[in-house]
Design a protein around this motif. Structure first.
Motif, PDB file in Angstrom:
ATOM      1  N   THR A   1       0.858  -1.180   0.000  1.00 34.80           N
ATOM      2  CA  THR A   1       0.000   0.000   0.000  1.00 34.80           C
ATOM      3  C   THR A   1       0.896   1.232   0.000  1.00 34.80           C
ATOM      4  N   GLY A   2       0.359   2.353  -0.405  1.00 36.75           N
ATOM      5  CA  GLY A   2       1.136   3.582  -0.440  1.00 36.75           C
ATOM      6  C   GLY A   2       0.240   4.750  -0.751  1.00 36.75           C
ATOM      7  N   ASP A   3       0.856   5.914  -0.900  1.00 37.85           N
ATOM      8  CA  ASP A   3       0.072   7.094  -1.222  1.00 37.85           C
ATOM      9  C   ASP A   3       0.488   7.717  -2.542  1.00 37.85           C
ATOM     10  N   GLY A   4       1.276   7.033  -3.320  1.00 38.25           N
ATOM     11  CA  GLY A   4       1.553   7.520  -4.660  1.00 38.25           C
ATOM     12  C   GLY A   4       3.000   7.724  -5.009  1.00 38.25           C
ATOM     13  N   PRO A   5       3.632   8.809  -4.543  1.00 41.39           N
ATOM     14  CA  PRO A   5       4.986   9.085  -5.005  1.00 41.39           C
ATOM     15  C   PRO A   5       5.925   7.898  -4.811  1.00 41.39           C
ATOM     16  N   LEU A   6       6.701   7.605  -5.844  1.00 44.02           N
ATOM     17  CA  LEU A   6       7.631   6.482  -5.788  1.00 44.02           C
ATOM     18  C   LEU A   6       8.883   6.816  -6.571  1.00 44.02           C
ATOM     19  N   SER A   7       9.929   6.050  -6.305  1.00 45.16           N
ATOM     20  CA  SER A   7      11.200   6.231  -6.996  1.00 45.16           C
ATOM     21  C   SER A   7      11.872   4.880  -7.156  1.00 45.16           C
ATOM     22  N   VAL A   8      12.458   4.652  -8.320  1.00 47.91           N
ATOM     23  CA  VAL A   8      13.213   3.433  -8.578  1.00 47.91           C
ATOM     24  C   VAL A   8      14.663   3.845  -8.802  1.00 47.91           C
ATOM     25  N   ALA A   9      15.592   3.176  -8.123  1.00 47.03           N
ATOM     26  CA  ALA A   9      17.003   3.535  -8.237  1.00 47.03           C
ATOM     27  C   ALA A   9      17.873   2.287  -8.200  1.00 47.03           C
ATOM     28  N   GLU A  10      19.027   2.391  -8.829  1.00 50.88           N
ATOM     29  CA  GLU A  10      20.001   1.296  -8.826  1.00 50.88           C
ATOM     30  C   GLU A  10      21.274   1.749  -8.130  1.00 50.88           C
ATOM     31  N   ASN A  11      21.796   0.876  -7.264  1.00 51.42           N
ATOM     32  CA  ASN A  11      23.081   1.122  -6.629  1.00 51.42           C
ATOM     33  C   ASN A  11      24.151   0.688  -7.627  1.00 51.42           C
ATOM     34  N   GLU A  12      24.917   1.629  -8.142  1.00 57.21           N
ATOM     35  CA  GLU A  12      25.904   1.314  -9.174  1.00 57.21           C
ATOM     36  C   GLU A  12      27.006   0.388  -8.678  1.00 57.21           C
ATOM     37  N   ARG A  13      27.319   0.442  -7.400  1.00 59.85           N
ATOM     38  CA  ARG A  13      28.381  -0.421  -6.871  1.00 59.85           C
ATOM     39  C   ARG A  13      27.934  -1.866  -6.736  1.00 59.85           C
ATOM     40  N   THR A  14      26.694  -2.096  -6.290  1.00 57.10           N
ATOM     41  CA  THR A  14      26.230  -3.464  -6.043  1.00 57.10           C
ATOM     42  C   THR A  14      25.327  -3.998  -7.151  1.00 57.10           C
ATOM     43  N   GLY A  15      24.738  -3.109  -7.953  1.00 58.11           N
ATOM     44  CA  GLY A  15      23.798  -3.535  -8.985  1.00 58.11           C
ATOM     45  C   GLY A  15      22.396  -3.787  -8.464  1.00 58.11           C
ATOM     46  N   ASP A  16      22.183  -3.594  -7.153  1.00 54.77           N
ATOM     47  CA  ASP A  16      20.854  -3.794  -6.572  1.00 54.77           C
ATOM     48  C   ASP A  16      19.908  -2.683  -7.010  1.00 54.77           C
TER      49      ASP A  16
END
Length: 97
Positions: A62-77
């Motif tokens: 569940t959430g209220d909308g705003p989201l962000s997707v990011a990648e850790n360049e060192r680990t690839g996660d």
């Protein structure tokens, strides 16, 4: 060769499109994270392989909308972060298990 871009529908029911994040896994398969305003929830849609239009959807939280997707360049996660429903905290989770 240059990447080829095209449009596909990940999900079509609900109130969608207010908040969307896009990510590509290590095999260049697209992963879309989106918010459904009617259900007040975030969903993850993933497509594996080259067959267009075939997406696997799962409810993330569940959430209220705003989201962000990011990648850790060192680990690839890859992580997704979102605003919780009471709008008093930002939470994060691994995007790819």
């Amino acid at each position: 060769p240059a990447p080829r871009w095209f449009t596909e529908t990940v999900a079509s029911s609900g109130k969608l499109g207010d908040y969307v994040g896009l990510y590509f896994d290590t095999d260049d398969n697209p992963i879309a994270v989106y918010f459904d305003r009617l259900k007040k929830a975030l969903y993850v849609g993933s497509r594996s392989g080259t067959e267009t239009g075939t997406w696997t959807l799962k409810r993330l939280t569940t959430g209220d909308g705003p989201l962000s997707v990011a990648e850790n360049e060192r680990t690839g996660d890859a992580d997704v972060s979102w605003l919780n429903r009471p709008k008093d905290d930002v939470l994060s989770s691994d995007l790819i298990d």
